[in-house]
Motif scaffolding. Sequence first.
Motif: not given
Lengths: 107, 122
Positions: A22-33
């Motif tokens: 799993x990878x959790x971002x500190x704010x929304x990054x849409x689908x840029x992962x």
Amino acid sequence: DIQLTQSPSSLSASVRDRVTISCRASQSISSYLNWFQQKPGKAPKLLIYAATTLQSGVPSRFRGSGSGTEFTLTISSLQPEDFATYYCQQSYSTPYTFGQGTKLEIK
Amino acid sequence: EVQLVESGGGLVQPGRSLRLSCTASGFTFDDYAMSWFRQAPGRGLEWVGFIRNQLYGGTAQLAPSVKGRFTISTDVSKTIAYLQMDSLKAEDTAVYYCSKAVGVYDLYFDYWGQGTLVTVSS
């Protein structure tokens, strides 16, 4: 800066196991992962971009999912060559950042 | 076949400069952005910066940790990307990788070089 938190940091599994990172971002990054695999002494290898798109030449046992702040890399049936460290990376905004990595080891 | 070959690494004293080169082949160099990353010994990956292609102004963006000390440039005729590193610090010690970047703003990095080691030490 956007922080990416991967879990677990390390994982022991056997050949033919199904594993999820799993990878959790500190704010929304849409689908840029994006997801990378790195073996010792080697350059990173792109596995998945735009959260779900399999990079050309990457086996179909690798799958990416998620959007917003929650993302997952799934390996459906581990092969011996899959034991490596995996990193997520966001391209939503600069500075681009990586997760701390997940080391996948043989049980 | 896409190939990226970094060169120019080595041992350098703190405060000095070093220029890394990334020689590219196998693709139309000016159709893509180029990016630099680094990895300190035993640590994770860190983005250093990228430079857009000429169609998008050839502008560069750099990580805060290197902004004002590092610059990125390209020589399209030679298909080389450069990372000029000035005022080097011990914490700049790392393997430096160059990468071909796809996209305009939401980049992803599909090919990487093998890396070159930079050691900053007196």
